[in-house]
Design a protein around this motif. Structure first.
Motif, PDB file in Angstrom:
ATOM      1  N   LYS A 231       0.821  -1.204   0.000  1.00  0.00           N
ATOM      2  CA  LYS A 231       0.000   0.000   0.000  1.00  0.00           C
ATOM      3  C   LYS A 231       0.860   1.262   0.000  1.00  0.00           C
ATOM      4  O   LYS A 231       0.536   2.265  -0.654  1.00  0.00           O
ATOM      5  CB  LYS A 231      -0.911  -0.011   1.228  1.00  0.00           C
ATOM      6  N   ASN A 232       2.012   1.195   0.714  1.00  0.00           N
ATOM      7  CA  ASN A 232       2.897   2.360   0.828  1.00  0.00           C
ATOM      8  C   ASN A 232       4.019   2.350  -0.205  1.00  0.00           C
ATOM      9  O   ASN A 232       4.973   3.131  -0.102  1.00  0.00           O
ATOM     10  CB  ASN A 232       3.492   2.419   2.233  1.00  0.00           C
ATOM     11  N   ASN A 233       3.925   1.429  -1.180  1.00  0.00           N
ATOM     12  CA  ASN A 233       4.910   1.361  -2.256  1.00  0.00           C
ATOM     13  C   ASN A 233       6.319   1.078  -1.722  1.00  0.00           C
ATOM     14  O   ASN A 233       7.302   1.659  -2.174  1.00  0.00           O
ATOM     15  CB  ASN A 233       4.903   2.658  -3.071  1.00  0.00           C
ATOM     16  N   GLN A 234       6.411   0.163  -0.765  1.00  0.00           N
ATOM     17  CA  GLN A 234       7.688  -0.207  -0.159  1.00  0.00           C
ATOM     18  C   GLN A 234       8.069  -1.630  -0.524  1.00  0.00           C
ATOM     19  O   GLN A 234       7.207  -2.503  -0.673  1.00  0.00           O
ATOM     20  CB  GLN A 234       7.605  -0.092   1.373  1.00  0.00           C
ATOM     21  N   GLY A 235       9.361  -1.869  -0.647  1.00  0.00           N
ATOM     22  CA  GLY A 235       9.856  -3.222  -0.836  1.00  0.00           C
ATOM     23  C   GLY A 235       9.986  -3.928   0.497  1.00  0.00           C
ATOM     24  O   GLY A 235      10.085  -3.296   1.553  1.00  0.00           O
TER      25      GLY A 235
ATOM     26  N   LYS B 296      18.045   9.072   4.874  1.00  0.00           N
ATOM     27  CA  LYS B 296      18.519   8.317   6.018  1.00  0.00           C
ATOM     28  C   LYS B 296      18.298   6.828   5.850  1.00  0.00           C
ATOM     29  O   LYS B 296      18.955   6.018   6.472  1.00  0.00           O
ATOM     30  CB  LYS B 296      17.812   8.787   7.291  1.00  0.00           C
ATOM     31  N   HIS B 297      17.324   6.452   5.020  1.00  0.00           N
ATOM     32  CA  HIS B 297      16.979   5.048   4.860  1.00  0.00           C
ATOM     33  C   HIS B 297      16.682   4.763   3.391  1.00  0.00           C
ATOM     34  O   HIS B 297      16.620   5.676   2.565  1.00  0.00           O
ATOM     35  CB  HIS B 297      15.766   4.699   5.723  1.00  0.00           C
ATOM     36  N   ASN B 298      16.509   3.481   3.067  1.00  0.00           N
ATOM     37  CA  ASN B 298      16.291   3.097   1.675  1.00  0.00           C
ATOM     38  C   ASN B 298      14.814   2.979   1.313  1.00  0.00           C
ATOM     39  O   ASN B 298      14.477   2.515   0.227  1.00  0.00           O
ATOM     40  CB  ASN B 298      17.016   1.781   1.365  1.00  0.00           C
ATOM     41  N   GLY B 299      13.949   3.364   2.225  1.00  0.00           N
ATOM     42  CA  GLY B 299      12.524   3.364   1.931  1.00  0.00           C
ATOM     43  C   GLY B 299      11.868   2.006   1.985  1.00  0.00           C
ATOM     44  O   GLY B 299      10.679   1.880   1.683  1.00  0.00           O
ATOM     45  N   SER B 300      12.622   0.968   2.364  1.00  0.00           N
ATOM     46  CA  SER B 300      12.102  -0.400   2.339  1.00  0.00           C
ATOM     47  C   SER B 300      11.828  -0.923   3.746  1.00  0.00           C
ATOM     48  O   SER B 300      12.206  -0.317   4.745  1.00  0.00           O
ATOM     49  CB  SER B 300      13.085  -1.330   1.626  1.00  0.00           C
ATOM     50  N   VAL B 301      11.207  -2.104   3.769  1.00  0.00           N
ATOM     51  CA  VAL B 301      10.877  -2.783   5.016  1.00  0.00           C
ATOM     52  C   VAL B 301      11.764  -4.012   5.166  1.00  0.00           C
ATOM     53  O   VAL B 301      11.977  -4.749   4.197  1.00  0.00           O
ATOM     54  CB  VAL B 301       9.389  -3.209   5.015  1.00  0.00           C
ATOM     55  N   LEU B 302      12.278  -4.230   6.359  1.00  0.00           N
ATOM     56  CA  LEU B 302      13.020  -5.456   6.671  1.00  0.00           C
ATOM     57  C   LEU B 302      12.216  -6.259   7.678  1.00  0.00           C
ATOM     58  O   LEU B 302      11.793  -5.726   8.715  1.00  0.00           O
ATOM     59  CB  LEU B 302      14.394  -5.136   7.255  1.00  0.00           C
ATOM     60  N   ILE B 303      12.004  -7.515   7.382  1.00  0.00           N
ATOM     61  CA  ILE B 303      11.449  -8.456   8.353  1.00  0.00           C
ATOM     62  C   ILE B 303      12.614  -9.272   8.901  1.00  0.00           C
ATOM     63  O   ILE B 303      13.278  -9.988   8.155  1.00  0.00           O
ATOM     64  CB  ILE B 303      10.400  -9.379   7.723  1.00  0.00           C
ATOM     65  N   SER B 304      12.876  -9.146  10.186  1.00  0.00           N
ATOM     66  CA  SER B 304      13.927  -9.924  10.834  1.00  0.00           C
ATOM     67  C   SER B 304      13.270 -11.040  11.623  1.00  0.00           C
ATOM     68  O   SER B 304      12.479 -10.786  12.535  1.00  0.00           O
ATOM     69  CB  SER B 304      14.756  -9.036  11.770  1.00  0.00           C
ATOM     70  N   THR B 305      13.564 -12.281  11.274  1.00  0.00           N
ATOM     71  CA  THR B 305      12.917 -13.408  11.951  1.00  0.00           C
ATOM     72  C   THR B 305      13.572 -13.724  13.290  1.00  0.00           C
ATOM     73  O   THR B 305      13.049 -14.547  14.046  1.00  0.00           O
ATOM     74  CB  THR B 305      12.925 -14.663  11.060  1.00  0.00           C
TER      75      THR B 305
ATOM     76  N   THR C 122       2.330 -11.391 -10.433  1.00  0.00           N
ATOM     77  CA  THR C 122       3.160 -11.361 -11.635  1.00  0.00           C
ATOM     78  C   THR C 122       4.617 -11.145 -11.269  1.00  0.00           C
ATOM     79  O   THR C 122       4.952 -10.798 -10.124  1.00  0.00           O
ATOM     80  CB  THR C 122       2.718 -10.228 -12.567  1.00  0.00           C
ATOM     81  N   LEU C 123       5.490 -11.328 -12.251  1.00  0.00           N
ATOM     82  CA  LEU C 123       6.908 -11.031 -12.023  1.00  0.00           C
ATOM     83  C   LEU C 123       7.104  -9.565 -11.680  1.00  0.00           C
ATOM     84  O   LEU C 123       7.996  -9.216 -10.892  1.00  0.00           O
ATOM     85  CB  LEU C 123       7.724 -11.402 -13.268  1.00  0.00           C
ATOM     86  N   ALA C 124       6.290  -8.697 -12.249  1.00  0.00           N
ATOM     87  CA  ALA C 124       6.377  -7.272 -11.909  1.00  0.00           C
ATOM     88  C   ALA C 124       6.037  -7.034 -10.445  1.00  0.00           C
ATOM     89  O   ALA C 124       6.652  -6.184  -9.775  1.00  0.00           O
ATOM     90  CB  ALA C 124       5.440  -6.459 -12.806  1.00  0.00           C
ATOM     91  N   ASP C 125       5.102  -7.802  -9.918  1.00  0.00           N
ATOM     92  CA  ASP C 125       4.735  -7.676  -8.502  1.00  0.00           C
ATOM     93  C   ASP C 125       5.905  -8.036  -7.592  1.00  0.00           C
ATOM     94  O   ASP C 125       6.191  -7.332  -6.621  1.00  0.00           O
ATOM     95  CB  ASP C 125       3.542  -8.574  -8.172  1.00  0.00           C
ATOM     96  N   ILE C 126       6.560  -9.148  -7.895  1.00  0.00           N
ATOM     97  CA  ILE C 126       7.655  -9.557  -7.003  1.00  0.00           C
ATOM     98  C   ILE C 126       8.879  -8.673  -7.189  1.00  0.00           C
ATOM     99  O   ILE C 126       9.639  -8.470  -6.237  1.00  0.00           O
ATOM    100  CB  ILE C 126       8.008 -11.052  -7.169  1.00  0.00           C
ATOM    101  N   LYS C 127       9.089  -8.140  -8.395  1.00  0.00           N
ATOM    102  CA  LYS C 127      10.202  -7.213  -8.569  1.00  0.00           C
ATOM    103  C   LYS C 127       9.981  -5.973  -7.724  1.00  0.00           C
ATOM    104  O   LYS C 127      10.910  -5.466  -7.081  1.00  0.00           O
ATOM    105  CB  LYS C 127      10.360  -6.827 -10.037  1.00  0.00           C
ATOM    106  N   LYS C 128       8.767  -5.478  -7.711  1.00  0.00           N
ATOM    107  CA  LYS C 128       8.448  -4.265  -6.964  1.00  0.00           C
ATOM    108  C   LYS C 128       8.517  -4.496  -5.455  1.00  0.00           C
ATOM    109  O   LYS C 128       8.980  -3.623  -4.710  1.00  0.00           O
ATOM    110  CB  LYS C 128       7.045  -3.781  -7.348  1.00  0.00           C
ATOM    111  N   THR C 129       8.094  -5.673  -4.993  1.00  0.00           N
ATOM    112  CA  THR C 129       7.917  -5.875  -3.556  1.00  0.00           C
ATOM    113  C   THR C 129       9.021  -6.696  -2.901  1.00  0.00           C
ATOM    114  O   THR C 129       9.444  -6.371  -1.785  1.00  0.00           O
ATOM    115  CB  THR C 129       6.557  -6.562  -3.289  1.00  0.00           C
ATOM    116  N   PHE C 130       9.516  -7.759  -3.562  1.00  0.00           N
ATOM    117  CA  PHE C 130      10.378  -8.701  -2.857  1.00  0.00           C
ATOM    118  C   PHE C 130      11.804  -8.815  -3.399  1.00  0.00           C
ATOM    119  O   PHE C 130      12.585  -9.608  -2.885  1.00  0.00           O
ATOM    120  CB  PHE C 130       9.732 -10.095  -2.868  1.00  0.00           C
TER     121      PHE C 130
END
Length: 718
Positions: A189-193, A216-225, A697-705
């Motif tokens: 929703k926030n256009n973040q990877g 200050k940051h790369n605009g993305s989200v990190l999930i740390s398990t 789609t491949l475009a979805d995963i390129k944008k998000t993951f």
């Protein structure tokens, strides 16, 4: 014909003394009042060295650990000792200090660690002690917690090897699938990877996106398990026998047995095998304990380190050892992930072709939450590790002259002895259930850890014992002290080879050995796979390649090991040729393994098997490491088979490779356009097929993951 090892000026190889000579020379320097090394810098180290080499009774592991720690404690550089010890949680600190200063035995120190709960925030605490052969089941999962958005903002991310860093906008520590779904949906929703990390034990840029220089940051989200404490703070105590240092149980590290229908299999497993569903936040130590306490199953192979999460080791297609084994990803029977829409999806054996891509996908599918492995019935490892002369453990390759062998490693051999050594090496490589070799710089010995199995699980021991685990973890502490103190001693700054030899001495003496007249070690397979604990407390640099085996001339099935031997000895020779700076200060390691059916596996297509060979060094010499590693890589990629065809060498995806060149061009470019061209096309096709089935789609995963590296390799034209 296969490439012949080039000649080297013999003086380069003869000028470096044997490891034992270097260590004893250090003892003489300390003992000599007229030398440039004051005894107070390393007090009584000369006595320990003398006892180690000359005392009839030898120096046992516990005595050695105690005396070397006392050397550092009493040194003029004792600030290093204090710094390392004071980083320990309160009970570890007291245990080590009492072990060093108050006569506490290693066994008593280990009991102290088990009894006390450390006061260290935010370390999570689990109350159940490890249970060996217990029938008691795991406690129920903790109740679902309320999801809290924005766990940590602008927190610097660094991988374990300190080769990758960036700053995500937000770092999350989810504990269940619903939280993961919420994170992904908010990010889209926030256009973040979104990228995911576990213990962060990869050297290549497979994590998040790079920093945007004007922010200050790369605009993305990190999930740390794993929590920040468990993922990035050293020392790490996951390997200690107590359960006090294990991550608390959550939905994302839960382990359970599932049936054949769950993984889309046609029929149930037999012979004690089971399908085991593992949360991707699960560490190898948690899984090792579960297999022994409850599961009565085992993975047939695994990586050594117990701190690593299954999400990380599987995503980058990691491996163990043994010619009959492939990769971890080849054992995957079901992948569960949260896709770019925030939906939970599954790929399993009902789609075997899709599994080949999903089981080792670098996180491109989405956030993988659970992996189901096919596990074997529990087995016993029958271990007889030995320390053999280097020239005997892995014989020099055909065409290598005696003058090319470093003088400390050379010894006269009859033709019959040469044949015996070659036959023994090939027998171990071909037939042993597990097969690996270690050589520490300037040692005259190679540690050979190859072993067989027994279906009977009777008469086994807990290996390493709790006492030995305490000593192993303590020894990683003094290895850290040693590298820093030796680097600080003025008289040793001009003697890097001597510094390295001492570190190799400390490491080699810590490796177990069984003489011919001693009984083998019988321990359950998960223990044998994780025979060395605490090694993650020493940061290293690491280059590994996968070298395909080819057939002997005139045959189609007999393995020719000449290139394997050539690669091994080329690395050893390079180490000696650069002894004046000693850029390689950790071991040369080699494992034998089989092929793979996973689409992007480096071992794929290696019908006769694969040699996984790697060189390592300490992080403190990173500034001189890459030029040396590049020279070794230049050797490794230049071999041919017996018909003169170039051997295709591939990197381990999780190790160092991104900054290196092959034939003068960036290796990543050659991998994309040549080596992996067909596999990449197949991988993209399979990913697209999974996406069509699951609504992305491949475009979805390129944008998000994805990230820059994965974009370049797989999604450049999307």
């Amino acid at each position: 014909m296969a490439t012949e090892t080039p000649q080297t000026d013999p003086s380069l190889l003869e000028a470096v003394p044997a490891l034992s000579t270097s260590v004893q020379d250090l003892g003489k320097l300390i003992a000599d009042p007229d030398s440039d090394l004051p005894a107070k810098e390393l007090p009584k180290l000369d006595e320990l060295i003398d006892d180690y080499y000359n005392r009839d009774t030898g120096v046992g592991n516990e005595e050695f650990a105690l005396r070397i720690l006392q050397v550092f404690q009493q040194s003029t550089h004792k600030d290093v000792y204090e710094k390392v010890v004071n980083q320990l949680p309160s009970d570890q600190r007291r245990a080590v200090k009492d072990f060093v200063g108050k006569g506490l035995s290693a066994e008593e120190a280990d009991r102290l660690l088990v009894q006390e709960i450390p006061i260290v925030a935010p370390l999570e605490v689990q109350t159940n002690e490890i249970r060996l052969f217990s029938s008691k089941k795991s406690e129920p999962l903790v109740p679902e917690r309320k999801y809290i958005k924005g766990a940590t903002e602008n927190l610097l991310f660094e991988n374990w090897g300190r080769t990758v860093k960036h700053t995500p906008q937000i770092t999350y520590y989810p504990e269940n699938i619903k939280e993961v779904q919420t994170i992904v949906r908010d990010a889209v929703k926030n256009n973040q990877g979104v990228r995911v990390s576990g213990f962060r034990h990869s050297w290549a840029p497979v994590f998040g996106r790079n920093d945007i220089t004007d922010k200050k940051h790369n605009g993305s989200v990190l999930i740390s398990t794993l929590t920040e404490r468990n993922a990035s703070v050293l020392p790490n105590f996951t390997s200690l026998p107590s359960s006090l240092f294990q991550p608390k149980e959550t939905e994302l590290n839960h382990i359970s047995v599932v049936d054949a229908a769950y993984v889309g299999a046609q029929r149930p497993l037999t012979g004690g095998k089971k399908y085991v569903r593992v949360g991707t936040a699960t560490t190898n130590e948690q899984f090792r304990r579960w297999c022994i306490d409850e599961g009565n199953v085992t993975l047939p192979m695994n990586i050594i380190e117990v701190e690593i999460t299954f999400g990380g080791s599987n995503a980058t297609i990691c491996h163990g050892a043994g010619m009959q084994h492939s990769t971890l990803s080849d054992l995957v029977r079901c992948i569960e992930y949260v896709n770019a829409r925030g939906d939970v999806c599954t790929v399993n054996m009902a789609d075997p072709e899709l599994m080949k891509a999903a089981s080792g996908c670098f996180g491109l599918l989405g956030v993988v939450t659970h992996i189901t492995f096919e596990c074997d019935a529990m087995l016993t490892a029958v271990m007889r590790p030995v320390k053999l002369d280097a020239i005997e453990a892995i014989p020099p390759p055909p065409g290598m002259k005696d003058s090319d062998i470093p003088a400390p490693l050379w010894k006269q051999r009859t033709p019959e002895q040469k044949k015996t050594h070659q036959d023994n090496f090939e027998r171990r490589a071909n037939n042993d259930f597990y097969a690996e070799w270690f050589w520490f710089p300037y040692s005259t010995k190679v540690w050979v850890n190859t072993w067989s199995t027994d279906a009977s699980t009777k008469n086994v021991v807990n290996y390493p014992s709790n006492k030995d685990v305490f000593l192993q973890v303590a020894e990683t502490a003094f290895m850290n002290m040693a590298q820093e103190i030796l680097h600080s001693v003025h008289a040793l700054q001009a003697r890097p080879q001597m510094q390295t030899a001492v570190l190799s001495w400390l490491a080699m003496r810590n490796l177990d050995e069984r003489k011919e007249n001693q009984k083998p070690i019988r321990t359950l397979l998960p223990n044998a796979l994780h025979f060395q604990r605490g090694v993650q407390n020493i940061r290293v640099r690491d280059l590994e390649v996968e070298l395909p085996l080819h057939a002997k001339k005139g045959t189609t099935t007999e393995r020719d090991y000449s290139n394997v031997q050539r690669a091994w000895w080329d690395a050893i020779r390079a180490c000696y040729e650069h002894a004046e700076t000693s850029p390689m200060r950790m071991p040369l390691e080699m494992r034998m393994m089989g092929s793979s059916s996973v689409t992007m596996a480096p071992q794929r297509g290696n019908k006769l098997g694969t040699c996984a060979i790697e060189i390592l060094t300490l992080k403190v010499v990173s500034d001189i490491w890459e030029p040396f590693a590049q020279k070794v890589l230049d050797k490794w990629v230049g071999y041919s088979d017996n018909d003169g065809r170039p051997v295709v060498v591939k990197p381990h995806w999780a190790k160092e490779w991104y900054n290196y060149k092959v034939d003068g061009a960036p290796w990543v470019r050659k991998l994309k356009n040549d080596v992996y061209r067909d596999q990449i096309a197949e991988f993209r096709t399979l990913l697209a097929a999974i996406g069509e089935k699951h609504g992305w789609t491949l475009a979805d995963i390129k944008k998000t993951f994805s990230n820059e590296l994965l974009d370049y390799l797989y999604l450049d034209d999307v």
